[in-house]
Design a protein around this motif. Structure first.
Motif, PDB file in Angstrom:
ATOM      1  N   ASP B  36       1.013  -0.817  -0.064  1.00 41.71           N
ATOM      2  CA  ASP B  36       0.017   0.275  -0.026  1.00 41.71           C
ATOM      3  C   ASP B  36       1.224   1.028   0.051  1.00 41.71           C
ATOM      4  O   ASP B  36       0.466   2.337  -0.740  1.00 41.71           O
ATOM      5  N   LEU B  37       1.862   1.297   0.563  1.00 41.85           N
ATOM      6  CA  LEU B  37       2.609   2.463   0.950  1.00 41.85           C
ATOM      7  C   LEU B  37       3.620   3.190  -0.144  1.00 41.85           C
ATOM      8  O   LEU B  37       3.371   3.639  -0.727  1.00 41.85           O
ATOM      9  N   ILE B  38       4.063   1.711  -0.663  1.00 41.02           N
ATOM     10  CA  ILE B  38       4.601   1.342  -2.121  1.00 41.02           C
ATOM     11  C   ILE B  38       3.858   2.364  -2.719  1.00 41.02           C
ATOM     12  O   ILE B  38       4.300   3.315  -3.770  1.00 41.02           O
ATOM     13  N   SER B  39       2.765   1.539  -2.884  1.00 38.95           N
ATOM     14  CA  SER B  39       1.439   2.456  -4.060  1.00 38.95           C
ATOM     15  C   SER B  39       1.058   3.466  -4.606  1.00 38.95           C
ATOM     16  O   SER B  39       1.568   4.038  -5.504  1.00 38.95           O
ATOM     17  N   LEU B  40       1.367   3.871  -3.119  1.00 38.79           N
ATOM     18  CA  LEU B  40       0.837   5.292  -2.498  1.00 38.79           C
ATOM     19  C   LEU B  40       2.101   6.564  -3.132  1.00 38.79           C
ATOM     20  O   LEU B  40       1.265   7.170  -3.389  1.00 38.79           O
ATOM     21  N   GLY B  41       3.412   5.603  -2.328  1.00 34.71           N
ATOM     22  CA  GLY B  41       4.596   6.284  -2.498  1.00 34.71           C
ATOM     23  C   GLY B  41       4.501   6.780  -4.329  1.00 34.71           C
ATOM     24  O   GLY B  41       5.483   7.652  -4.728  1.00 34.71           O
ATOM     25  N   GLU B  42       4.180   5.743  -5.364  1.00 33.23           N
ATOM     26  CA  GLU B  42       4.294   6.142  -6.580  1.00 33.23           C
ATOM     27  C   GLU B  42       3.876   7.092  -7.203  1.00 33.23           C
ATOM     28  O   GLU B  42       3.736   8.317  -7.793  1.00 33.23           O
ATOM     29  N   LYS B  43       2.415   7.416  -6.174  1.00 34.45           N
ATOM     30  CA  LYS B  43       1.315   8.200  -7.165  1.00 34.45           C
ATOM     31  C   LYS B  43       1.811   9.834  -6.142  1.00 34.45           C
ATOM     32  O   LYS B  43       1.668  10.583  -7.895  1.00 34.45           O
ATOM     33  N   ASN B  44       2.570  10.059  -5.456  1.00 31.73           N
ATOM     34  CA  ASN B  44       2.761  11.314  -4.661  1.00 31.73           C
ATOM     35  C   ASN B  44       4.128  11.437  -4.859  1.00 31.73           C
ATOM     36  O   ASN B  44       4.486  12.614  -4.202  1.00 31.73           O
ATOM     37  N   GLY B  45       5.268  10.504  -5.227  1.00 32.44           N
ATOM     38  CA  GLY B  45       6.208  10.326  -6.143  1.00 32.44           C
ATOM     39  C   GLY B  45       7.489  10.251  -4.113  1.00 32.44           C
ATOM     40  O   GLY B  45       8.311  11.402  -4.249  1.00 32.44           O
ATOM     41  N   ARG B  46       5.801   9.954  -2.971  1.00 30.80           N
ATOM     42  CA  ARG B  46       7.130  10.366  -2.017  1.00 30.80           C
ATOM     43  C   ARG B  46       6.902   8.916  -0.820  1.00 30.80           C
ATOM     44  O   ARG B  46       6.150   8.265  -0.635  1.00 30.80           O
ATOM     45  N   ILE B  47       7.836   7.824  -0.973  1.00 29.03           N
ATOM     46  CA  ILE B  47       8.347   7.166  -0.308  1.00 29.03           C
ATOM     47  C   ILE B  47       8.784   7.074   1.021  1.00 29.03           C
ATOM     48  O   ILE B  47       9.766   7.482   1.006  1.00 29.03           O
ATOM     49  N   PRO B  48       7.686   6.497   2.022  1.00 32.52           N
ATOM     50  CA  PRO B  48       8.376   6.596   3.278  1.00 32.52           C
ATOM     51  C   PRO B  48       8.888   5.805   4.445  1.00 32.52           C
ATOM     52  O   PRO B  48       8.580   4.663   4.949  1.00 32.52           O
ATOM     53  N   VAL B  49      10.310   6.201   3.062  1.00 33.86           N
ATOM     54  CA  VAL B  49      11.044   5.309   3.813  1.00 33.86           C
ATOM     55  C   VAL B  49      11.136   4.472   5.217  1.00 33.86           C
ATOM     56  O   VAL B  49      11.498   3.490   5.656  1.00 33.86           O
ATOM     57  N   GLU B  50      10.854   5.582   6.399  1.00 29.84           N
ATOM     58  CA  GLU B  50      10.783   4.762   7.832  1.00 29.84           C
ATOM     59  C   GLU B  50       9.598   4.491   8.387  1.00 29.84           C
ATOM     60  O   GLU B  50      10.062   2.988   9.171  1.00 29.84           O
ATOM     61  N   THR B  53      11.450   0.511   6.792  1.00 34.98           N
ATOM     62  CA  THR B  53      11.355   0.477   7.563  1.00 34.98           C
ATOM     63  C   THR B  53      11.612  -0.476   8.728  1.00 34.98           C
ATOM     64  O   THR B  53      11.558  -1.469   9.408  1.00 34.98           O
ATOM     65  N   LYS B  54      10.480   0.330   9.274  1.00 35.90           N
ATOM     66  CA  LYS B  54       9.424   0.023  10.671  1.00 35.90           C
ATOM     67  C   LYS B  54       8.999  -1.000  10.011  1.00 35.90           C
ATOM     68  O   LYS B  54       8.680  -2.256  11.193  1.00 35.90           O
ATOM     69  N   THR B  55       8.044  -1.318   8.977  1.00 38.39           N
ATOM     70  CA  THR B  55       7.219  -2.337   8.980  1.00 38.39           C
ATOM     71  C   THR B  55       8.019  -3.811   8.722  1.00 38.39           C
ATOM     72  O   THR B  55       7.471  -4.998   9.402  1.00 38.39           O
ATOM     73  N   LEU B  56       9.705  -3.471   8.264  1.00 34.38           N
ATOM     74  CA  LEU B  56       9.911  -4.456   7.926  1.00 34.38           C
ATOM     75  C   LEU B  56      10.441  -5.309   9.352  1.00 34.38           C
ATOM     76  O   LEU B  56      10.398  -6.143   8.575  1.00 34.38           O
ATOM     77  N   THR B  57      10.684  -4.499   9.902  1.00 34.63           N
ATOM     78  CA  THR B  57      11.001  -4.584  11.379  1.00 34.63           C
ATOM     79  C   THR B  57      10.001  -5.809  12.147  1.00 34.63           C
ATOM     80  O   THR B  57      10.143  -6.926  12.721  1.00 34.63           O
ATOM     81  N   LYS B  58       8.661  -5.087  11.760  1.00 38.63           N
ATOM     82  CA  LYS B  58       7.586  -6.216  12.739  1.00 38.63           C
ATOM     83  C   LYS B  58       7.758  -7.236  11.493  1.00 38.63           C
ATOM     84  O   LYS B  58       7.012  -8.262  12.521  1.00 38.63           O
ATOM     85  N   ILE B  59       8.169  -6.994  10.902  1.00 40.47           N
ATOM     86  CA  ILE B  59       7.749  -8.607  10.097  1.00 40.47           C
ATOM     87  C   ILE B  59       9.245  -9.892  10.015  1.00 40.47           C
ATOM     88  O   ILE B  59       9.152 -10.733  10.616  1.00 40.47           O
ATOM     89  N   THR B  60      10.310  -8.836  10.584  1.00 38.22           N
ATOM     90  CA  THR B  60      11.171  -9.556  10.980  1.00 38.22           C
ATOM     91  C   THR B  60      11.290 -10.380  12.421  1.00 38.22           C
ATOM     92  O   THR B  60      11.099 -11.685  12.761  1.00 38.22           O
TER      93      THR B  60
END
Lengths: 123, 220
Positions: B36-50, B53-60
């Motif tokens: 969702d975040l990537i798809s939204l970021g592609e639309k508004n040109g802003r990828i919420p890196v932080e 990263t937080k969500t990836l940590t949650k997955i780990t």
């Protein structure tokens, strides 16, 4: 959908908060509660139109919460989330007045669809 | 006994797999959120890196939780491989506590395992022994009340192989607790399981404490 509030009730905090975030990104205003008691309190303070309620939780069970919410907030639509072992509780919940029940893990699109249907019935 | 063992295995497996399903549900939603975040970021040109990263940590974190759960479940599945074997008490206590956590959480009870230095073991039926400890934990969990604490300790004293202690959250402890509990079906079940293993059990307290003693006579 701007004025619609959904209360998502699940004791798995990470699950509830992440799913709520995804629903928020889809234009809903989604709040979370991490127990049945918390859900009843949240509904008393700020009633949601739709409640997505996990059936298996510590303390008050989902069905017990459903009973209280049906009495206190008869207009609220309640969607139950059931695990593999509690499908019979989902059916019981429907008889108690739940709007629908979905199996966990739930697909976001079918949850959105069910919430939309609940909202339409609510209007 | 075989039926009891099968029922026990079913209960533990159902609890553990429910937990694993929860882990997978969190991973699924987290992966969905990243999409969702990537798809939204592609639309508004802003990828919420932080946020990503937080969500990836949650997955780990959840993957680690899942690995731990499935390891425990796999170890448990191998418990009935032998009818009688030396059982390491530290490992047995750790294992039963880990497998009982979900049941404790549903009752809002805290459950802790303690370790004892050195190797402590008993020659017994490994699955029946886990079942006995689980029944003891369940007995005290049903009694201790919300926010109470149950701790399980191997070799608490000479001649004893395990102790399951309870500490209620409140300050009031009824003096006749042990006597009342001895008359319950739950305690009778514990006694029956212990009898099958030739292990004497006693209930002490308050605060309540169930002690399992070394098996009498020849190994089971």
């Amino acid at each position: 959908m701007d004025d619609w509030t959904v209360l998502l009730v699940d004791d798995e905090k990470e699950f509830a908060s992440t799913l709520a975030e995804r629903l928020n990104l889809r234009g809903l205003r989604c709040e979370t509660a991490y127990s049945g008691e918390e859900a009843i309190e949240a509904m008393a303070k700020n009633p949601a139109q739709v409640v997505v309620l996990d059936l298996m939780m510590p303390g008050m069970s989902g069905l017990a919460v459903l009973e209280v919410l049906r009495q206190r907030h008869p207009d609220a639509r309640i969607i139950l989330l059931t695990g593999m072992g509690s499908v019979s509780d989902g059916v019981k919940g429907m008889k108690m007045g739940a709007f629908d029940y979905l199996m966990k893990p739930v697909e976001i699109d079918s949850l959105m669809q069910t919430i939309r249907e609940a909202m339409q019935k609510q209007k | 006994m075989q039926t009891q063992k099968a029922l026990f295995m079913g209960r533990i497996t159902a609890g553990a797999t429910h937990e694993i399903k929860n882990v997978l549900a969190i991973i699924k939603e987290s992966a969905g959120l990243i999409e969702d975040l990537i798809s939204l970021g592609e639309k508004n040109g802003r990828i919420p890196v932080e946020k990503l990263t937080k969500t990836l940590t949650k997955i780990t974190d959840q993957v680690n939780r899942g690995v731990e759960l499935s390891t425990r479940l796999n170890e448990f599945a191998h418990t009935p491989d032998q009818d009688a074997a030396p059982v390491d008490l530290n490992i047995a206590v750790e294992r039963v506590v880990s497998l009982s956590q979900r049941f404790a959480r549903l009752k809002r009870v805290r459950l802790e395992a303690h370790r004892k230095d050195g190797e402590q073991s008993v020659f017994t039926d490994p699955l029946a022994f886990l079942m006995l400890m689980f029944s003891g934990i369940e007995l005290l969990m049903n009694h201790v009340g919300e926010n109470g604490l149950i701790s399980v300790e191997p070799s608490p004293a000479q001649g004893d192989i395990a102790a399951i202690s309870s500490l209620p959250a409140g300050t009031t402890i009824a003096m006749d607790d042990a006597k009342t509990l001895m008359e319950t079906e739950g305690f009778q079940r514990v006694e029956e399981l212990a009898r099958n293993l030739n292990m004497p059990v006693r209930l002490e307290g308050p605060p309540l404490r169930l002690v399992i003693a070394e098996p009498i006579g020849s190994p089971v």
